[in-house]
Design an enzyme around this catalytic site. Structure first.
Site, PDB file in Angstrom:
ATOM      1  N   GLY A  18      -0.448  -5.803  -6.142  1.00  0.00           N
ATOM      2  CA  GLY A  18      -1.545  -5.454  -5.260  1.00  0.00           C
ATOM      3  C   GLY A  18      -2.442  -4.225  -6.006  1.00  0.00           C
ATOM      4  O   GLY A  18      -3.623  -4.233  -6.272  1.00  0.00           O
ATOM      5  N   HIS A  19      -1.689  -3.347  -6.928  1.00  0.00           N
ATOM      6  CA  HIS A  19      -2.274  -2.416  -7.621  1.00  0.00           C
ATOM      7  C   HIS A  19      -2.823  -3.049  -8.856  1.00  0.00           C
ATOM      8  O   HIS A  19      -3.965  -2.458  -9.243  1.00  0.00           O
ATOM      9  CB  HIS A  19      -1.170  -1.431  -7.971  1.00  0.00           C
ATOM     10  CG  HIS A  19      -0.416  -0.586  -7.018  1.00  0.00           C
ATOM     11  ND1 HIS A  19       0.837  -0.710  -6.774  1.00  0.00           N
ATOM     12  CD2 HIS A  19      -1.160   0.498  -6.084  1.00  0.00           C
ATOM     13  CE1 HIS A  19       1.199   0.235  -5.650  1.00  0.00           C
ATOM     14  NE2 HIS A  19       0.267   0.992  -5.379  1.00  0.00           N
TER      15      HIS A  19
HETATM   16  P1  AMP Z   1      -0.594   3.450  -2.508  1.00  0.00           P
HETATM   17  O1  AMP Z   1      -0.069   3.583  -3.923  1.00  0.00           O
HETATM   18  O2  AMP Z   1       0.053   2.773  -1.641  1.00  0.00           O
HETATM   19  O3  AMP Z   1      -1.264   4.768  -2.304  1.00  0.00           O
HETATM   20  O4  AMP Z   1      -1.835   2.545  -2.665  1.00  0.00           O
HETATM   21  C1  AMP Z   1      -2.837   2.614  -3.935  1.00  0.00           C
HETATM   22  C2  AMP Z   1      -3.835   1.644  -3.802  1.00  0.00           C
HETATM   23  O5  AMP Z   1      -3.348   0.410  -3.598  1.00  0.00           O
HETATM   24  C3  AMP Z   1      -4.570   1.856  -2.499  1.00  0.00           C
HETATM   25  O6  AMP Z   1      -6.038   1.621  -2.427  1.00  0.00           O
HETATM   26  C4  AMP Z   1      -4.103   0.777  -1.463  1.00  0.00           C
HETATM   27  O7  AMP Z   1      -5.014   0.195  -0.649  1.00  0.00           O
HETATM   28  C5  AMP Z   1      -3.974  -0.137  -2.724  1.00  0.00           C
HETATM   29  N1  AMP Z   1      -2.953  -1.355  -2.210  1.00  0.00           N
HETATM   30  C6  AMP Z   1      -1.592  -1.296  -1.744  1.00  0.00           C
HETATM   31  N2  AMP Z   1      -1.119  -2.475  -1.270  1.00  0.00           N
HETATM   32  C7  AMP Z   1      -2.046  -3.337  -1.708  1.00  0.00           C
HETATM   33  C8  AMP Z   1      -2.048  -4.728  -1.590  1.00  0.00           C
HETATM   34  N3  AMP Z   1      -0.838  -5.396  -1.015  1.00  0.00           N
HETATM   35  N4  AMP Z   1      -3.040  -5.465  -1.950  1.00  0.00           N
HETATM   36  C9  AMP Z   1      -4.380  -4.770  -2.459  1.00  0.00           C
HETATM   37  N5  AMP Z   1      -4.281  -3.449  -2.656  1.00  0.00           N
HETATM   38  C10 AMP Z   1      -3.137  -2.696  -2.332  1.00  0.00           C
END
Ligand code: AMP
Length: 290
Positions: free
Chosen positions: A34-35
Site C-alpha cells: 500500500g505504501h
Molecule cells: P501509515 O503508515 O499507516 O500511517 O500509512 C501511511 C499512508 O499509507 C497513509 O496515507 C495510509 O492511508 C496509506 N495506506 C495504508 N494502508 C494502505 C493500503 N492498504 N493501500 C493504500 N494506502 C494505504
C-alpha cells in the site's frame, strides 16, 4: 537516509533551487505494498520523492498501541531500494517536536475530528494533522500522497490544506489489498490466522454494498451481518460524503464512500469502498427523488 530536520530542509531547498518539484509520502513505517503504491503515485507527480518514517506519539491515545506499534526500519529501507525514492526521512522525536510533544500546540481537525474514528479515538486527528503540518513544513513538498484506506484522515488533511492555505497538492491513493481481500495495514501483523479470517467479513460486506442496486439499503443488512458474525465487534458502518466525510444522508455530495471499523480482539481495523457514484451522476435528493 536523512534523520535531522535541518538536513531535510536543506535538501528540499536545494531541490527547489534546482527547479525540481518534491513529492512526499508520510508513513509510520512497517511498509507494505500500500505504501509502495503511494510512492509510485508520488514519483509520477513530482521530480523528487521523499518518504518519511515516524511513529507519531501524538496520534495515539492512552492505552493504544504506540509502544507495540510494529517498527522495522531495516526491512523498510530494504523495501524502499530501487523504488525511486530520493530521501527517506527518519526524524527523531525532537526533530518533529522541538518543545516535546506535550508542549506542542496541536492543529485542530475541527468537526471531522469528532466523528467516526474521532469518536472512538479522541484527539487522534489533531495528532495526525499536527505531525502532517510539521512534516509538510520540513519537507516543503509540492505534492503529498495519502491512502483512501484511511479515508477520514485523507479528508481531514485535505480540509487542513484548504483551511490553512498550505501550498501543497494532495493526491488520493487507491486501497491495496492482500490476495484474500483484506486491506493491507501495518496492524494486520497483530491478527491470528483465525482473527484474520473473521476480519474478512467487513471486506465481504463492503463489496456486497458496492454491488447492491440500493447501497444505502444494503448497509442496514450488512450491519446486522457483521454484528452477528463471530470474532468481530462492529464500531460503525456508514455511508459518508467523499468530499466532507459527513454522513451521506445529511450531505450527499461528492463520491459516496461506505466506511467501516471493526475490532478483532484488541485490533481495530478500518476498511471502506468508494462507490464511484457521485451526485452529478445520480438523481440527487436536491430533486426530491431519493
Ligand atoms: P501509515 O503508515 O499507516 O500511517 O500509512 C501511511 C499512508 O499509507 C497513509 O496515507 C495510509 O492511508 C496509506 N495506506 C495504508 N494502508 C494502505 C493500503 N492498504 N493501500 C493504500 N494506502 C494505504
Amino acid at each position: 537516509m536523512i534523520t535531522s530536520a535541518q538536513d531535510t530542509q536543506a535538501w528540499s531547498k536545494r531541490a527547489h533551487d534546482a527547479g525540481e518539484t518534491i513529492g512526499f509520502v508520510p508513513t509510520m513505517g512497517s511498509l507494505h505494498r500500500g505504501h509502495l503504491s503511494l510512492i509510485e503515485k508520488a514519483r509520477a507527480a513530482a521530480d523528487r520523492v521523499v518518504v518519511s518514517i515516524f511513529v507519531n506519539p501524538l496520534q495515539f491515545g492512552p492505552g493504544e498501541d504506540f509502544e507495540r506499534y510494529p517498527r522495522s526500519l531495516e526491512s523498510d529501507l530494504e523495501a524502499l531500494t530501487d523504488r525511486g525514492v530520493d530521501v527517506v526521512f527518519t526524524p527523531g522525536l525532537s526533530d518533529i517536536y522541538p518543545l516535546g510533544p506535550e508542549n506542542t500546540p496541536t492543529v485542530s481537525a475541527g468537526k471531522i475530528g469528532d466523528m467516526f474514528e474521532g469518536e472512538h479515538r479522541p484527539g487522534h486527528f489533531d495528532g495526525v494533522l499536527t505531525v502532517v503540518a510539521r512534516l509538510f513544513q520540513l519537507v516543503s513538498c509540492d505534492v503529498a500522497v495519502f491512502g483512501k484506506k484511511d479515508a477520514q484522515q485523507l479528508i481531514a488533511i485535505e480540509q487542513m490544506v484548504a483551511r490553512d492555505g498550505l501550498p501543497v497538492r494532495i493526491l488520493r491513493g487507491d486501497i491495496v489489498r492482500d490476495d484474500d481481500g483484506l486491506a493491507l495495514s501495518s496492524r494486520n501483523v497483530y491478527l491470528t490466522p483465525e482473527g484474520r479470517a473473521h476480519a474478512l467479513i467487513l471486506h465481504r460486506e463492503l463489496n456486497a454494498i458496492r454491488d447492491a442496486t440500493d447501497p444505502l439499503e444494503r448497509i442496514n443488512q450488512a450491519r446486522d451481518t457483521v454484528r452477528e458474525a463471530p470474532g468481530v465487534e462492529l464500531d460503525y458502518l456508514e455511508a459518508v460524503s467523499g468530499d466532507t466525510f459527513t454522513p451521506w444522508r445529511d450531505n450527499p455530495t461528492g463520491e459516496m464512500v461506505v466506511v467501516g471499523a471493526i475490532r478483532v480482539g484488541t485490533t481495530r481495523l478500518l476498511d471502506n469502498v468508494w462507490l464511484g457514484i457521485d451526485t452529478a451522476s445520480r438523481t440527487g435528493p436536491a430533486d426530491g427523488a431519493q
